[in-house]
Design an enzyme around this catalytic site. Structure first.
Site, mmCIF file in Angstrom:
data_model
loop_
_atom_site.group_PDB
_atom_site.id
_atom_site.type_symbol
_atom_site.label_atom_id
_atom_site.label_comp_id
_atom_site.label_asym_id
_atom_site.label_seq_id
_atom_site.Cartn_x
_atom_site.Cartn_y
_atom_site.Cartn_z
ATOM 1 N N LYS A 16 57.161 10.954 50.070
ATOM 2 C CA LYS A 16 56.641 11.612 49.358
ATOM 3 C C LYS A 16 57.546 11.952 48.753
ATOM 4 O O LYS A 16 58.687 11.583 49.568
ATOM 5 C CB LYS A 16 55.423 12.568 50.019
ATOM 6 C CG LYS A 16 53.998 11.645 50.856
ATOM 7 C CD LYS A 16 53.330 12.368 50.673
ATOM 8 C CE LYS A 16 51.856 11.349 51.590
ATOM 9 N NZ LYS A 16 50.464 12.198 51.125
ATOM 10 N N HIS A 99 49.248 5.620 44.051
ATOM 11 C CA HIS A 99 48.484 6.742 45.215
ATOM 12 C C HIS A 99 47.587 7.773 44.196
ATOM 13 O O HIS A 99 48.190 8.420 42.958
ATOM 14 C CB HIS A 99 50.412 7.513 45.306
ATOM 15 C CG HIS A 99 49.410 8.194 46.878
ATOM 16 N ND1 HIS A 99 49.512 9.370 47.268
ATOM 17 C CD2 HIS A 99 50.105 7.778 47.576
ATOM 18 C CE1 HIS A 99 49.370 9.872 48.329
ATOM 19 N NE2 HIS A 99 49.493 8.544 48.817
ATOM 20 N N GLU A 171 43.003 4.475 51.125
ATOM 21 C CA GLU A 171 43.165 5.632 51.401
ATOM 22 C C GLU A 171 42.026 6.588 50.544
ATOM 23 O O GLU A 171 42.426 7.735 49.844
ATOM 24 C CB GLU A 171 44.573 6.320 50.667
ATOM 25 C CG GLU A 171 45.866 5.857 51.164
ATOM 26 C CD GLU A 171 47.207 6.815 50.812
ATOM 27 O OE1 GLU A 171 47.740 6.761 52.267
ATOM 28 O OE2 GLU A 171 47.215 6.998 50.020
ATOM 29 N N GLY A 177 46.548 14.370 54.673
ATOM 30 C CA GLY A 177 46.927 14.945 54.968
ATOM 31 C C GLY A 177 46.022 16.005 55.575
ATOM 32 O O GLY A 177 46.844 17.384 55.004
ATOM 33 N N SER A 216 46.119 10.345 57.319
ATOM 34 C CA SER A 216 45.497 11.187 58.224
ATOM 35 C C SER A 216 46.477 10.361 59.469
ATOM 36 O O SER A 216 45.786 10.744 60.991
ATOM 37 C CB SER A 216 45.205 12.528 58.896
ATOM 38 O OG SER A 216 45.001 13.535 58.003
ATOM 39 N N GLY A 237 51.757 8.972 55.945
ATOM 40 C CA GLY A 237 51.887 10.385 55.174
ATOM 41 C C GLY A 237 53.188 11.301 56.097
ATOM 42 O O GLY A 237 54.560 10.538 57.092
ATOM 43 N N GLY A 238 52.696 12.029 56.974
ATOM 44 C CA GLY A 238 53.088 13.102 57.577
ATOM 45 C C GLY A 238 54.293 12.348 58.905
ATOM 46 O O GLY A 238 55.009 13.230 58.705
HETATM 47 P P1 13P Z 1 48.772 11.336 55.569
HETATM 48 O O1 13P Z 1 49.420 10.174 56.622
HETATM 49 O O2 13P Z 1 49.997 12.708 55.476
HETATM 50 O O3 13P Z 1 47.725 12.067 55.587
HETATM 51 O O4 13P Z 1 49.297 10.710 53.775
HETATM 52 C C1 13P Z 1 48.713 9.816 53.664
HETATM 53 C C2 13P Z 1 49.231 9.044 52.221
HETATM 54 O O5 13P Z 1 48.986 9.494 51.465
HETATM 55 C C3 13P Z 1 50.272 8.162 52.307
HETATM 56 O O6 13P Z 1 50.546 7.500 50.822
#
Ligand code: 13P
Length: 257
Positions: A16, A99, A171, A177, A216, A237-238
């Protein structure tokens, strides 16, 4: 549709809008050296300005790189946009399209997502097509309808053969997130629905299709998620911003050598 065929697992990071030249260098270096220990496919999708850095650090390694979006146009007067052929210039293998943050904050409609998907494929990039429902949609009992509608838009525009050159990521928006992961059973249900939708058009393409789960994912829940028959890895993501966490997820996908 659960399948018996085993597909290679793919773990892709989506950074991101995070990073700096200095922090990326440490992260990319740690990821590329750590990933050597694992089987599977690995990638990081970095912000556009860092593609050259990703290419410099990752070239020749088993970690591929990609972008988080792509223009639906090939070239022209589209200020601020980045074309698929520009991504090719930087050695990208992947481009995320659709996304949920693009869909909700930047107005990417199903039709725009389908056009971006086709633009990526046209130059040989592998689109990672994101689909998923919001919390309201899940609570209204329309998860299947939403995800199938998002798949239908791409299937209608690009054809099922195009899915043979792509990756899909489920997703659920409510899991992104938030620390609220879909349970392995919830995720598996939707993955099976996505595969069944593709199988309606072409069984062989559906069998081969990598369908990633995102929302997550952590090293502590990845193994159980990736153990589901229709979950072929993750879009992270994170946890992709911390080398140890990302590598923990890569380990869950690839197993120790
Ligand atoms: P998180 O893993 O932070 O929840 O984000 C997922 C995401 O949007 C990956 O594209």
């Amino acid at each position: 549709m659960a399948t018996t065929m085993s597909r290679i697992k793919l773990v892709a990071g989506n950074w991101k809008m995070h990073g700096s030249l200095a922090s990326n260098l440490a992260l990319l270096t740690a990821v590329t050296s750590g990933a050597k220990a694992f089987d599977g496919q690995f990638a990081v999708c970095v912000p556009y300005p860092y593609l050259a850095q990703a290419q410099a650090v990752l070239a020749g390694s088993k970690v591929a790189w990609g972008a988080q979006d792509v223009s639906e146009h090939a070239l022209g007067a589209y200020t601020g946009e980045v074309s698929a052929s520009m991504l090719n210039d930087f050695g990208c293998r992947y481009a995320i399209v659709g996304h949920s943050e693009r869909r909700s904050f930047y107005g990417d409609t199903d039709a725009v997502v389908a056009a971006k998907f086709s633009a990526a494929l046209k130059v040989g990039l592998t689109p990672i097509l994101c689909v998923g429902e919001t919390l309201d949609e899940r609570e209204a009992g329309i998860t299947t309808a939403v995800v199938v509608r998002q798949m239908d838009a791409v299937l209608a525009a690009a054809g099922v053969a195009a899915l043979g050159q792509a990756v899909v990521a489920y997703e659920p928006v409510w899991a992104i997130g938030t620390g609220k992961t879909a349970t392995p059973a919830q995720a598996q249900d939707v993955h099976a629905i996505i595969r069944a939708r593709v199988a309606r058009d072409d069984k062989a393409v559906a069998e081969r299709l990598q369908i990633l789960y995102g929302g997550s994912v952590k090293s502590t829940n990845a193994r159980e998620l990736f153990g589901q028959p229709d979950i072929d890895g993750g879009l992270i993501g994170g946890a992709s911003l911390v080398a140890e966490d990302f590598l923990g997820i890569c380990a869950a996908a690839g197993g120790q050598r």
